[in-house]
Every structure is written in C-alpha cells, then in structure tokens.
Design a protein around this motif. Structure first.
Motif, PDB file in Angstrom:
ATOM      1  N   VAL A 151       0.861  -1.182   0.000  1.00  0.00           N
ATOM      2  CA  VAL A 151       0.000   0.000   0.000  1.00  0.00           C
ATOM      3  C   VAL A 151       0.898   1.233   0.000  1.00  0.00           C
ATOM      4  O   VAL A 151       1.722   1.420   0.892  1.00  0.00           O
ATOM      5  N   LEU A 152       0.740   2.069  -1.007  1.00  0.00           N
ATOM      6  CA  LEU A 152       1.589   3.248  -1.149  1.00  0.00           C
ATOM      7  C   LEU A 152       1.087   4.421  -0.308  1.00  0.00           C
ATOM      8  O   LEU A 152       1.858   5.072   0.392  1.00  0.00           O
ATOM      9  N   ARG A 153      -0.203   4.686  -0.363  1.00  0.00           N
ATOM     10  CA  ARG A 153      -0.747   5.788   0.432  1.00  0.00           C
ATOM     11  C   ARG A 153      -2.262   5.624   0.522  1.00  0.00           C
ATOM     12  O   ARG A 153      -2.876   4.914  -0.289  1.00  0.00           O
ATOM     13  N   TYR A 154      -2.801   6.294   1.500  1.00  0.00           N
ATOM     14  CA  TYR A 154      -4.244   6.303   1.720  1.00  0.00           C
ATOM     15  C   TYR A 154      -4.671   7.741   1.933  1.00  0.00           C
ATOM     16  O   TYR A 154      -4.037   8.484   2.690  1.00  0.00           O
ATOM     17  N   GLU A 155      -5.728   8.158   1.267  1.00  0.00           N
ATOM     18  CA  GLU A 155      -6.214   9.529   1.357  1.00  0.00           C
ATOM     19  C   GLU A 155      -7.685   9.524   1.756  1.00  0.00           C
ATOM     20  O   GLU A 155      -8.500   8.868   1.121  1.00  0.00           O
ATOM     21  N   ILE A 156      -7.993  10.245   2.840  1.00  0.00           N
ATOM     22  CA  ILE A 156      -9.383  10.423   3.256  1.00  0.00           C
ATOM     23  C   ILE A 156     -10.025  11.473   2.356  1.00  0.00           C
ATOM     24  O   ILE A 156      -9.497  12.577   2.189  1.00  0.00           O
ATOM     25  N   ARG A 157     -11.154  11.151   1.792  1.00  0.00           N
ATOM     26  CA  ARG A 157     -11.823  12.099   0.897  1.00  0.00           C
ATOM     27  C   ARG A 157     -12.792  12.999   1.662  1.00  0.00           C
ATOM     28  O   ARG A 157     -12.666  14.220   1.643  1.00  0.00           O
ATOM     29  N   ASP A 158     -13.754  12.430   2.327  1.00  0.00           N
ATOM     30  CA  ASP A 158     -14.788  13.230   3.002  1.00  0.00           C
ATOM     31  C   ASP A 158     -14.994  12.719   4.423  1.00  0.00           C
ATOM     32  O   ASP A 158     -15.034  11.499   4.656  1.00  0.00           O
ATOM     33  N   ILE A 159     -15.132  13.663   5.330  1.00  0.00           N
ATOM     34  CA  ILE A 159     -15.548  13.377   6.704  1.00  0.00           C
ATOM     35  C   ILE A 159     -16.826  14.157   6.927  1.00  0.00           C
ATOM     36  O   ILE A 159     -16.807  15.396   6.971  1.00  0.00           O
ATOM     37  N   ILE A 160     -17.931  13.457   7.068  1.00  0.00           N
ATOM     38  CA  ILE A 160     -19.241  14.099   7.145  1.00  0.00           C
ATOM     39  C   ILE A 160     -19.818  13.862   8.534  1.00  0.00           C
ATOM     40  O   ILE A 160     -20.219  12.736   8.860  1.00  0.00           O
ATOM     41  N   PRO A 161     -19.875  14.882   9.378  1.00  0.00           N
ATOM     42  CA  PRO A 161     -20.499  14.727  10.702  1.00  0.00           C
ATOM     43  C   PRO A 161     -22.012  14.845  10.588  1.00  0.00           C
ATOM     44  O   PRO A 161     -22.541  15.267   9.553  1.00  0.00           O
ATOM     45  N   GLN A 182     -24.185  22.119  12.718  1.00  0.00           N
ATOM     46  CA  GLN A 182     -24.720  23.380  13.217  1.00  0.00           C
ATOM     47  C   GLN A 182     -23.933  23.883  14.425  1.00  0.00           C
ATOM     48  O   GLN A 182     -23.640  25.082  14.540  1.00  0.00           O
ATOM     49  N   ALA A 183     -23.585  22.958  15.319  1.00  0.00           N
ATOM     50  CA  ALA A 183     -22.804  23.351  16.492  1.00  0.00           C
ATOM     51  C   ALA A 183     -21.428  23.870  16.083  1.00  0.00           C
ATOM     52  O   ALA A 183     -20.931  24.866  16.635  1.00  0.00           O
ATOM     53  N   MET A 184     -20.808  23.222  15.096  1.00  0.00           N
ATOM     54  CA  MET A 184     -19.493  23.666  14.623  1.00  0.00           C
ATOM     55  C   MET A 184     -19.591  25.036  13.953  1.00  0.00           C
ATOM     56  O   MET A 184     -18.697  25.878  14.111  1.00  0.00           O
ATOM     57  N   GLU A 185     -20.657  25.260  13.194  1.00  0.00           N
ATOM     58  CA  GLU A 185     -20.842  26.564  12.565  1.00  0.00           C
ATOM     59  C   GLU A 185     -21.048  27.658  13.605  1.00  0.00           C
ATOM     60  O   GLU A 185     -20.503  28.766  13.479  1.00  0.00           O
ATOM     61  N   MET A 186     -21.835  27.372  14.652  1.00  0.00           N
ATOM     62  CA  MET A 186     -22.035  28.356  15.722  1.00  0.00           C
ATOM     63  C   MET A 186     -20.717  28.639  16.447  1.00  0.00           C
ATOM     64  O   MET A 186     -20.418  29.785  16.792  1.00  0.00           O
ATOM     65  N   GLN A 187     -19.934  27.584  16.674  1.00  0.00           N
ATOM     66  CA  GLN A 187     -18.652  27.766  17.336  1.00  0.00           C
ATOM     67  C   GLN A 187     -17.711  28.610  16.485  1.00  0.00           C
ATOM     68  O   GLN A 187     -17.019  29.510  16.990  1.00  0.00           O
ATOM     69  N   ALA A 188     -17.686  28.328  15.182  1.00  0.00           N
ATOM     70  CA  ALA A 188     -16.834  29.115  14.288  1.00  0.00           C
ATOM     71  C   ALA A 188     -17.289  30.570  14.228  1.00  0.00           C
ATOM     72  O   ALA A 188     -16.462  31.492  14.216  1.00  0.00           O
ATOM     73  N   GLU A 189     -18.602  30.792  14.204  1.00  0.00           N
ATOM     74  CA  GLU A 189     -19.118  32.155  14.170  1.00  0.00           C
ATOM     75  C   GLU A 189     -18.764  32.906  15.453  1.00  0.00           C
ATOM     76  O   GLU A 189     -18.381  34.085  15.414  1.00  0.00           O
ATOM     77  N   ALA A 190     -18.890  32.219  16.595  1.00  0.00           N
ATOM     78  CA  ALA A 190     -18.519  32.857  17.864  1.00  0.00           C
ATOM     79  C   ALA A 190     -17.029  33.187  17.900  1.00  0.00           C
ATOM     80  O   ALA A 190     -16.632  34.249  18.396  1.00  0.00           O
ATOM     81  N   GLU A 191     -16.214  32.306  17.366  1.00  0.00           N
ATOM     82  CA  GLU A 191     -14.778  32.560  17.341  1.00  0.00           C
ATOM     83  C   GLU A 191     -14.446  33.742  16.435  1.00  0.00           C
ATOM     84  O   GLU A 191     -13.599  34.584  16.776  1.00  0.00           O
TER      85      GLU A 191
END
Length: 280
Positions: free
Chosen positions: A121-131, A137-146
């Motif tokens: 195996v030469l390499r492995y690449e993660i394409r999408d991480i979907i929460p 929504q919580a991450m968006e609120m946290q980013a907006e607050a930051e």
C-alpha cells in the motif's frame, strides 16, 4: 494439472494445451481503489461518515494469487476496519486537524498485514468526513462565535492603539508648542536687549543724544494720552498732565539711573516726580 508451475514474466511464452493454463493475471502497475463510505464513531462518541482512496500495487504475483483468495477485496476490507479503528482513537476535532497522521497510521497497519499477500500500500487519502447535521450546526455556531471574538479583540486593539496615538500626538504637540513659545520669548528678549544696547550706544555716542531721547519720550507721552482717550472714558492722570517737560525730565532721570550715571551717587535720589513737585 492443478499444480503451480511457474510465473510467466512479460514476453512470449508457449503453453502446452490441456496441460498448462493461466490461473491468475495481475497488473504490476499502481492502482487506486475507492473505499466505500462507512460509519465510524470518534473518541468523543460522535458518529461520522467517512470514505477514502487507497493506492497500492502488486509486488509478488505468487503471494497475491496463493496468499489470499481475493487480494483486492481483502485489502479494501482491511482498510475499512483499520479506518474505523483509527477514528475511534481520535476526537472529532482531531480527525479534521490530523488527516496526514491518520492516513499514515492506516497505511502502516495495512502494509503490516498485506505483506504476506504480496501487496504494497503506497498511500491512503481520506476524501470526506461528514459529521451529523446537529454537529455541523454546532461547529458553525462555534466558528461564528470565534470569528466574532476575534473581530472584537481586533476592534478593541485598534481603539486602544488609536487612543495611544492621539495621546502621544497631543503630548508631542504640547512639547513642540512649549518649545516654540520658549524660543519666541528668548528671541524677543534678545531683540529687546539688542535694541536697548543700540539705543544706549546711540544716545551715549551722540552729542545731541539726550535731546533726541527727550523728544522721543515726549512724543510717546502725548501718544499714550491720546490712545487712552480713545479707548476709555475713565482715566487716572497725574497731578499736572499738561506739564510734559516734568515727565520727560523724570524719564530721562530714570534712563540715566539705569545707565549707571547715578550709580555712584546713591541711586534715584536726583529723580523728580512725574507731577513736577520736588521730593522731600
């Protein structure tokens, strides 16, 4: 007759009919395999959907043929289980921040197991991480607050710097203004001193200097009364304002006293009052 005979390298080969047959054919080029989307649970108990791409190649055709039944399916299954295992060791935030470390860990685990299958195996690449949507929504609120916090911090720092600059500007302006006023006072004092020195030299060095000075004092006396009459209706006058000669005599006596003529004679003993009366 069902027994392994040899590995056919690239080139021209002859097979005996009914005796030899090609059981397996492998490509030695690098291949990319999509890893299907699957569910994984992070260390902080968040379920996410994750997929990726696996890059591999066959190093040993014999091991790839007889070491495992279907090497491609085996590697894909191993990549999925390894990915779930590595995701379970990380929190949700770290899965986004440490993709490179996650990819390297998955490659290392798969290579350790796939070595007996003749696959690297030469390499492995993660394409999408979907929460989940709620986590999004919580991450968006946290980013907006930051972002708001950073904006407020920058605004406060800008206001503070502005106040500091204004204070420094006012302080520098006051210093420069005071220095300018001091320099102006010094220059005026120098000019006055030079004027007095020139006037004293002219009076003492000229035969008619005393008379010229008396005439000048008389002119200023008359001009002063004229100016006072124009500016005010109430005036305080000496006992004999019409006697300009006594005022001139008094002024000339003061001039001689300041010039040193009366220094040896006890100061201003010979000066006459402005109203012409003799001092007792």
């Amino acid at each position: 007759l069902g027994k392994f005979h040899k590995v056919l390298e690239p080139g021209l080969h002859f097979l005996i009919p009914l005796v030899d047959r090609i059981a397996y054919a492998h490509s030695l080029k690098e291949e990319s395999l999509p890893i299907p989307n699957q569910q994984a649970i992070t260390k902080d108990n968040v379920t996410i959907s994750i997929d990726g791409v696996l890059y591999l190649r066959v190093l040993d055709p014999y091991q790839a043929s007889y070491g495992v039944h279907d090497p491609i399916v085996a590697v894909v299954q191993l990549a999925q289980t390894t990915m779930r295992s590595e995701i379970g060791k990380m929190t949700l935030d770290r899965t986004f921040e440490e993709r490179d470390a996650l990819n390297a860990a998955i490659v290392q685990v798969i290579n350790d197991a796939a070595q007996a299958w003749g696959i690297q195996v030469l390499r492995y690449e993660i394409r999408d991480i979907i929460p989940p949507q709620s986590i999004k929504q919580a991450m968006e609120m946290q980013a907006e607050a930051e972002r708001r916090r950073r904006a407020e911090v920058l605004q406060s720092e800008g206001d503070r710097q502005s106040e500091v600059n204004l204070a420094q500007g006012k302080r520098q302006s006051a210093i420069l203004r005071a220095e300018g006023e001091a320099q102006a006072i010094l220059e005026r004092a120098k000019a006055t001193a030079q004027g007095i020195e020139l006037l004293s030299s002219a009076i003492s060095g000229s035969a008619g200097g005393d008379k010229a000075a008396a005439l000048r004092v008389a002119e200023q006396w008359v001009g002063a009364w004229k100016e006072m009459a124009q500016k005010s209706n109430t005036m305080i006058v000496p006992a004999n304002p019409g006697d300009a000669s006594s005022m001139v005599a008094t002024a000339m006596g003061i001039f001689r006293h300041v010039g040193g003529d009366a220094a040896a004679g006890g100061g201003a003993a010979g000066l006459q009052p402005a109203d012409g009366r003799r001092a007792n």
